[in-house]
Design a protein around this motif. Structure first.
Motif, mmCIF file in Angstrom:
data_model
loop_
_atom_site.group_PDB
_atom_site.id
_atom_site.type_symbol
_atom_site.label_atom_id
_atom_site.label_comp_id
_atom_site.label_asym_id
_atom_site.label_seq_id
_atom_site.Cartn_x
_atom_site.Cartn_y
_atom_site.Cartn_z
ATOM 1 N N ALA A 71 0.835 -1.215 0.000
ATOM 2 C CA ALA A 71 0.000 0.000 0.000
ATOM 3 C C ALA A 71 0.866 1.259 0.000
ATOM 4 C CB ALA A 71 -0.931 -0.006 1.213
ATOM 5 N N TRP A 72 1.943 1.241 0.782
ATOM 6 C CA TRP A 72 2.838 2.403 0.809
ATOM 7 C C TRP A 72 3.444 2.648 -0.569
ATOM 8 C CZ3 TRP A 72 6.006 1.209 5.879
ATOM 9 C CH2 TRP A 72 5.212 1.502 6.991
ATOM 10 N N GLN A 73 3.858 1.584 -1.237
ATOM 11 C CA GLN A 73 4.489 1.734 -2.551
ATOM 12 C C GLN A 73 3.496 2.219 -3.607
ATOM 13 O OE1 GLN A 73 6.194 -2.154 -3.070
ATOM 14 N NE2 GLN A 73 8.122 -1.571 -2.119
ATOM 15 N N GLN A 74 2.225 1.904 -3.450
ATOM 16 C CA GLN A 74 1.217 2.307 -4.428
ATOM 17 C C GLN A 74 0.703 3.719 -4.199
ATOM 18 O OE1 GLN A 74 -1.666 -0.835 -4.085
ATOM 19 N NE2 GLN A 74 -0.531 -2.202 -5.439
ATOM 20 N N SER A 75 0.941 4.255 -3.026
ATOM 21 C CA SER A 75 0.422 5.582 -2.701
ATOM 22 C C SER A 75 1.167 6.661 -3.480
ATOM 23 C CB SER A 75 0.581 5.852 -1.200
ATOM 24 O OG SER A 75 0.176 7.166 -0.910
ATOM 25 N N THR A 76 0.417 7.551 -4.084
ATOM 26 C CA THR A 76 1.024 8.667 -4.824
ATOM 27 C C THR A 76 0.961 9.967 -4.030
ATOM 28 O OG1 THR A 76 -1.068 9.104 -5.950
ATOM 29 C CG2 THR A 76 0.516 7.650 -7.069
ATOM 30 N N THR A 77 0.220 9.955 -2.932
ATOM 31 C CA THR A 77 0.132 11.132 -2.074
ATOM 32 C C THR A 77 1.239 11.021 -1.031
ATOM 33 O OG1 THR A 77 -2.252 11.130 -2.392
ATOM 34 C CG2 THR A 77 -1.402 12.500 -0.611
ATOM 35 N N VAL A 78 2.274 11.826 -1.191
ATOM 36 C CA VAL A 78 3.460 11.718 -0.344
ATOM 37 C C VAL A 78 3.969 13.105 0.045
ATOM 38 C CG1 VAL A 78 4.160 9.495 -1.343
ATOM 39 C CG2 VAL A 78 5.013 11.627 -2.340
ATOM 40 N N THR A 79 5.035 13.101 0.805
ATOM 41 C CA THR A 79 5.720 14.328 1.190
ATOM 42 C C THR A 79 7.025 14.424 0.409
ATOM 43 O OG1 THR A 79 4.777 14.332 3.415
ATOM 44 C CG2 THR A 79 6.851 15.506 3.128
ATOM 45 N N ARG A 80 7.284 15.589 -0.125
ATOM 46 C CA ARG A 80 8.548 15.839 -0.813
ATOM 47 C C ARG A 80 9.473 16.612 0.130
ATOM 48 N NH1 ARG A 80 7.460 19.703 -4.668
ATOM 49 N NH2 ARG A 80 5.821 20.324 -3.249
ATOM 50 N N GLY A 81 10.760 16.529 -0.112
ATOM 51 C CA GLY A 81 11.719 17.276 0.702
ATOM 52 C C GLY A 81 11.403 18.762 0.712
ATOM 53 N N LEU A 82 10.971 19.281 -0.436
ATOM 54 C CA LEU A 82 10.625 20.697 -0.544
ATOM 55 C C LEU A 82 9.446 21.061 0.368
ATOM 56 C CD1 LEU A 82 11.160 23.423 -1.869
ATOM 57 C CD2 LEU A 82 9.673 22.716 -3.748
ATOM 58 N N ASP A 83 8.500 20.132 0.543
ATOM 59 C CA ASP A 83 7.364 20.382 1.441
ATOM 60 C C ASP A 83 7.852 20.640 2.867
ATOM 61 O OD1 ASP A 83 5.534 19.817 -0.665
ATOM 62 O OD2 ASP A 83 5.532 17.682 -0.156
ATOM 63 N N VAL A 84 8.811 19.851 3.298
ATOM 64 C CA VAL A 84 9.345 19.994 4.657
ATOM 65 C C VAL A 84 10.121 21.298 4.777
ATOM 66 C CG1 VAL A 84 10.786 18.945 6.453
ATOM 67 C CG2 VAL A 84 9.412 17.493 4.931
ATOM 68 N N ALA A 85 10.939 21.591 3.781
ATOM 69 C CA ALA A 85 11.717 22.846 3.808
ATOM 70 C C ALA A 85 10.789 24.059 3.862
ATOM 71 C CB ALA A 85 12.627 22.924 2.583
ATOM 72 N N GLU A 86 9.723 24.030 3.084
ATOM 73 C CA GLU A 86 8.773 25.150 3.085
ATOM 74 C C GLU A 86 8.073 25.282 4.433
ATOM 75 O OE1 GLU A 86 6.332 24.284 -0.326
ATOM 76 O OE2 GLU A 86 7.718 25.296 -1.701
ATOM 77 N N ALA A 87 7.721 24.162 5.054
ATOM 78 C CA ALA A 87 7.061 24.206 6.360
ATOM 79 C C ALA A 87 8.012 24.744 7.425
ATOM 80 C CB ALA A 87 6.548 22.818 6.742
ATOM 81 N N VAL A 88 9.248 24.313 7.396
ATOM 82 C CA VAL A 88 10.239 24.820 8.360
ATOM 83 C C VAL A 88 10.423 26.323 8.165
ATOM 84 C CG1 VAL A 88 12.684 24.772 9.013
ATOM 85 C CG2 VAL A 88 11.426 22.622 8.708
ATOM 86 N N TRP A 89 10.532 26.760 6.922
ATOM 87 C CA TRP A 89 10.681 28.197 6.650
ATOM 88 C C TRP A 89 9.478 28.966 7.185
ATOM 89 C CZ3 TRP A 89 8.259 32.268 4.433
ATOM 90 C CH2 TRP A 89 9.040 33.403 4.202
ATOM 91 N N ARG A 90 8.292 28.417 6.949
ATOM 92 C CA ARG A 90 7.090 29.127 7.389
ATOM 93 C C ARG A 90 7.044 29.276 8.903
ATOM 94 N NH1 ARG A 90 0.795 27.408 7.032
ATOM 95 N NH2 ARG A 90 0.029 29.233 8.149
#
Length: 141
Positions: free
Chosen positions: A98-117
């Protein structure tokens, strides 16, 4: 700057932001992640209490809660270290598929943007989801 060394300086300056990155799994139980979730939940509780203690000094503490980030090596590294007892093998297999089939994920950029915010926006909530899957996990149903 080490946490213990920086805190007195933050209090003295009456400014600063502490950001701990844990995981969105702390808001919804998921299979095979009990120990991982517990360790991240402990950091969440620490950060939430620390935020209250630092508030009188105008120092903020925040949490960034990423989801599953397959573009990093964390997931593969973790899977190679997990020892799955035989009774849990079918469950583990279905979870991994199920994890491998999931296309809804977190990208490194998502984390960087959240930390910046959280570092730059004083109106940011104490906990901020990072990544589409994290947002889905932390949103009310």
């Amino acid at each position: 700057m080490a946490f213990a060394e920086g805190l007195p300086q933050f209090r003295e300056r009456r400014s600063g932001v502490i950001i701990n990155v844990t995981s969105a799994v702390t808001v919804k139980p998921l299979h095979l992640l009990s120990v991982y979730t517990a360790s991240k939940a402990a950091v969440n509780a620490f950060t939430e209490s620390l935020a209250l203690e630092l508030e009188p000094f105008d120092v903020r503490a925040h949490l960034v809660l990423p989801g599953r980030a397959p573009e990093t090596s964390f997931g593969e590294s973790a899977r190679s270290r997990i020892l799955i007892p035989e009774p849990y093998a079918p469950l583990a297999q279905s979870v991994f598929v199920a994890w491998q089939q999931s296309t809804t994920v977190t990208r490194g950029l998502d984390v960087a943007e959240a930390v910046w915010r959280v570092a730059n926006d004083p109106s940011c909530p104490m906990s901020l989801a990072a990544g589409a899957d994290a947002v889905a996990l932390t949103s009310p149903a």
